[in-house]
Design a protein around this motif. Structure first.
Motif, mmCIF file in Angstrom:
data_model
loop_
_atom_site.group_PDB
_atom_site.id
_atom_site.type_symbol
_atom_site.label_atom_id
_atom_site.label_comp_id
_atom_site.label_asym_id
_atom_site.label_seq_id
_atom_site.Cartn_x
_atom_site.Cartn_y
_atom_site.Cartn_z
ATOM 1 N N ALA A 125 1.018 -1.534 0.093
ATOM 2 C CA ALA A 125 -0.052 -0.053 -0.182
ATOM 3 C C ALA A 125 0.896 1.223 0.055
ATOM 4 O O ALA A 125 0.417 2.344 0.670
ATOM 5 N N LEU A 126 2.146 1.394 -0.782
ATOM 6 C CA LEU A 126 2.847 2.282 -0.704
ATOM 7 C C LEU A 126 2.188 3.505 -1.501
ATOM 8 O O LEU A 126 1.455 3.242 -2.619
ATOM 9 N N GLU A 127 2.497 4.666 -1.084
ATOM 10 C CA GLU A 127 1.814 5.906 -1.981
ATOM 11 C C GLU A 127 2.968 6.942 -2.048
ATOM 12 O O GLU A 127 4.149 6.845 -1.813
ATOM 13 N N GLY A 128 2.543 7.983 -2.661
ATOM 14 C CA GLY A 128 3.482 9.230 -2.854
ATOM 15 C C GLY A 128 3.824 9.124 -4.349
ATOM 16 O O GLY A 128 3.544 8.081 -5.044
ATOM 17 N N ASN A 129 5.040 9.838 -4.434
ATOM 18 C CA ASN A 129 5.694 9.690 -5.762
ATOM 19 C C ASN A 129 6.975 8.528 -6.001
ATOM 20 O O ASN A 129 7.489 8.462 -4.721
ATOM 21 N N ILE A 130 7.037 8.175 -7.107
ATOM 22 C CA ILE A 130 8.655 7.411 -7.091
ATOM 23 C C ILE A 130 9.693 8.443 -6.937
ATOM 24 O O ILE A 130 9.553 9.465 -7.696
ATOM 25 N N PRO A 131 10.413 8.307 -5.992
ATOM 26 C CA PRO A 131 11.590 9.284 -5.733
ATOM 27 C C PRO A 131 12.411 9.547 -7.075
ATOM 28 O O PRO A 131 12.590 8.484 -7.997
ATOM 29 N N ASP A 132 12.692 10.758 -7.545
ATOM 30 C CA ASP A 132 13.157 11.246 -8.628
ATOM 31 C C ASP A 132 14.590 11.473 -8.357
ATOM 32 O O ASP A 132 15.143 12.609 -8.575
ATOM 33 N N VAL A 133 15.333 10.442 -7.967
ATOM 34 C CA VAL A 133 16.867 10.553 -7.648
ATOM 35 C C VAL A 133 17.636 9.402 -8.027
ATOM 36 O O VAL A 133 18.685 9.024 -7.754
ATOM 37 N N PHE A 134 17.273 8.747 -9.280
ATOM 38 C CA PHE A 134 18.040 7.729 -10.126
ATOM 39 C C PHE A 134 19.419 8.554 -10.760
ATOM 40 O O PHE A 134 19.209 9.693 -10.950
ATOM 41 N N GLY A 135 20.450 7.825 -10.525
ATOM 42 C CA GLY A 135 21.528 8.230 -10.889
ATOM 43 C C GLY A 135 22.530 7.054 -11.205
ATOM 44 O O GLY A 135 22.299 5.925 -11.358
ATOM 45 N N PRO A 136 23.803 7.391 -11.274
ATOM 46 C CA PRO A 136 24.804 6.309 -11.730
ATOM 47 C C PRO A 136 24.879 5.133 -10.895
ATOM 48 O O PRO A 136 25.154 4.087 -11.521
ATOM 49 N N ARG A 137 24.697 5.578 -9.679
ATOM 50 C CA ARG A 137 24.584 4.403 -8.700
ATOM 51 C C ARG A 137 23.334 3.371 -8.743
ATOM 52 O O ARG A 137 23.392 2.373 -7.928
ATOM 53 N N SER A 138 22.570 3.809 -9.493
ATOM 54 C CA SER A 138 21.012 3.195 -9.482
ATOM 55 C C SER A 138 21.371 1.982 -10.752
ATOM 56 O O SER A 138 21.603 2.223 -11.845
ATOM 57 N N TYR A 139 21.311 0.548 -10.166
ATOM 58 C CA TYR A 139 21.698 -0.460 -11.083
ATOM 59 C C TYR A 139 20.760 -1.459 -10.714
ATOM 60 O O TYR A 139 20.836 -2.415 -9.736
ATOM 61 N N PHE A 140 19.816 -1.733 -11.387
ATOM 62 C CA PHE A 140 18.740 -2.622 -11.006
ATOM 63 C C PHE A 140 18.443 -3.707 -12.164
ATOM 64 O O PHE A 140 18.113 -3.475 -13.059
ATOM 65 N N THR A 141 18.697 -4.967 -11.795
ATOM 66 C CA THR A 141 18.340 -6.075 -12.876
ATOM 67 C C THR A 141 16.899 -6.162 -12.911
ATOM 68 O O THR A 141 16.193 -6.833 -13.860
ATOM 69 N N ALA A 142 16.287 -5.984 -11.624
ATOM 70 C CA ALA A 142 14.766 -6.088 -11.570
ATOM 71 C C ALA A 142 14.060 -5.021 -10.393
ATOM 72 O O ALA A 142 14.648 -4.990 -9.481
ATOM 73 N N MET A 143 13.203 -4.340 -10.824
ATOM 74 C CA MET A 143 12.505 -3.479 -10.140
ATOM 75 C C MET A 143 11.037 -3.500 -10.215
ATOM 76 O O MET A 143 10.469 -3.261 -11.465
ATOM 77 N N ASP A 144 10.347 -4.002 -9.379
ATOM 78 C CA ASP A 144 9.034 -4.195 -9.463
ATOM 79 C C ASP A 144 8.145 -3.476 -8.246
ATOM 80 O O ASP A 144 8.361 -3.562 -7.153
ATOM 81 N N LEU A 145 7.498 -2.175 -8.510
ATOM 82 C CA LEU A 145 6.444 -1.534 -7.918
ATOM 83 C C LEU A 145 5.222 -1.567 -8.160
ATOM 84 O O LEU A 145 4.442 -0.433 -7.591
ATOM 85 N N SER A 146 4.587 -2.872 -8.841
ATOM 86 C CA SER A 146 3.340 -2.673 -9.266
ATOM 87 C C SER A 146 2.489 -3.106 -8.050
ATOM 88 O O SER A 146 3.044 -3.176 -6.892
ATOM 89 N N TYR A 147 1.072 -2.686 -8.131
ATOM 90 C CA TYR A 147 0.012 -3.020 -7.249
ATOM 91 C C TYR A 147 0.131 -2.244 -5.960
ATOM 92 O O TYR A 147 0.284 -2.832 -4.833
#
Length: 334
Positions: free
Chosen positions: A253-275
């Motif tokens: 039940a997460l809410e609010g905006n997706i943080p707009d702070v992605f950068g060179p250290r952001s390395y995701f083989t998988a990111m699931d924020l659905s539902y």
């Protein structure tokens, strides 16, 4: 010649003494066996004779002192015993406290059985050499006393209640796998004290409250599965620029905006924020991430134009489905 034979006999007797388990360990195993009933596979049929270090199914001993060091009794196995029976394990009964008399135990694996009830004996938390724990029952409050524990696997059971507040004392733990239980309450902030932890799986429980921002500051945490819980609040910005490469926060039940702070250290083989209940636009800074392989933002309340370029140029429409008003490739044009 006589003296040589005498010395040889002494050496052989000493070696035999080391490889033969002491009577106290054998008695503890037999008491453990007596508390359980396994009617189909006969895994306890080999537990006969005086030497529990020799051909007792699932039992291994320390080669230096002959003490029982490992119990490995999985209810799902590729062992010919299971294949011949064409079934996984069923075992009724409870885990006897007699197991705690095996003071040289470094590994206990008694999992994937159907029918075992009752708690893990609280005394397990005071075994001085225990490194791996994989049991069935309820999480003992004193589990934080296992300061040498490296591997905790309690998946697919019926554990209930909260995680121990002082779980952070398990400083040597590298994997904590607790998915598919009934664990409730918040995620203790002290988990972030476990500096060796690389794999944390709390998925498919009833955990509530906010995600501690300190999880994103852990030095070696690479896999974080929190999906299928009752987590609320916002996504900590610390998780976006962390060492986490597999992040699953779906079905909460997460809410609010997706943080707009992605950068060179952001390395995701998988990111699931659905539902979840996320809103606002998709952050444009996602394009600044070093890599994002799989991304699922479906079933939220996101709105606005989908950014162009990587990683969006290889994502399918299902990654963005069922939001309020997203548009742009691969969805309809804005």
């Amino acid at each position: 010649m006589t003296s040589f034979l005498f010395i040889t006999a002494i050496l052989l007797a000493a070696a035999s003494a080391v490889t033969c388990c002491p009577a106290s360990d054998r008695d503890a195993l037999l008491a453990f066996k007596a508390s359980l009933h396994e009617p189909y596979l006969g895994i306890f049929n080999s537990w006969t004779g005086n030497d529990c270090c020799h051909k007792w199914y699932g039992i291994s001993c320390d080669s230096t002192n002959g003490r029982v060091a490992d119990i490995n009794l999985r209810g799902e196995s590729e062992d010919p015993l299971f294949q011949k029976a064409h079934r996984t394990g069923y075992m009724s009964g409870t885990i006897s406290p007699a197991i705690c008399k095996l003071t040289w135990l470094s590994s206990i694996i008694i999992a994937d059985w159907k029918g075992i009830t009752g708690p893990i004996p609280d005394c397990v938390s005071y075994l001085p050499y225990l490194r791996m724990l994989d049991l069935i029952g309820y999480i003992p409050r004193s589990i934080s006393g296992l300061t040498s524990l490296m591997h905790l696997d309690l998946r697919n059971n019926q554990f209930s209640g909260p995680l121990p507040r002082d779980i952070g004392k398990l400083r040597m733990m590298s994997r904590a796998l607790l998915s598919r239980n009934r664990i409730s309450g918040p995620i203790p902030n002290t988990i972030s004290y476990i500096y060796r932890l690389s794999d944390l799986d709390l998925s498919l429980n009833q955990i509530s409250g906010a995600i501690p921002p300190s999880l994103g500051k852990m030095g070696v945490l690479a896999t974080l599965n929190l999906d299928g819980n009752k987590l609320s609040g916002t996504i900590p910005t610390t998780l976006i620029n962390s060492g986490v490469s597999i992040l699953n926060l779906s079905k909460n039940a997460l809410e609010g905006n997706i943080p707009d702070v992605f950068g060179p250290r952001s390395y995701f083989t998988a990111m699931d924020l659905s539902y979840n209940q996320l809103k606002g636009p998709i952050p444009k800074s996602i394009s600044a991430a070093s890599y994002i392989g799989h991304l699922d933002l479906s079933h939220n309340h996101l709105c606005g134009q989908i950014p162009v370029g990587s990683p969006f140029d290889h994502l399918e429409a299902s990654s963005f489905a069922n939001n309020d008003c997203l548009c742009g490739k691969p969805l309809r044009s804005c």
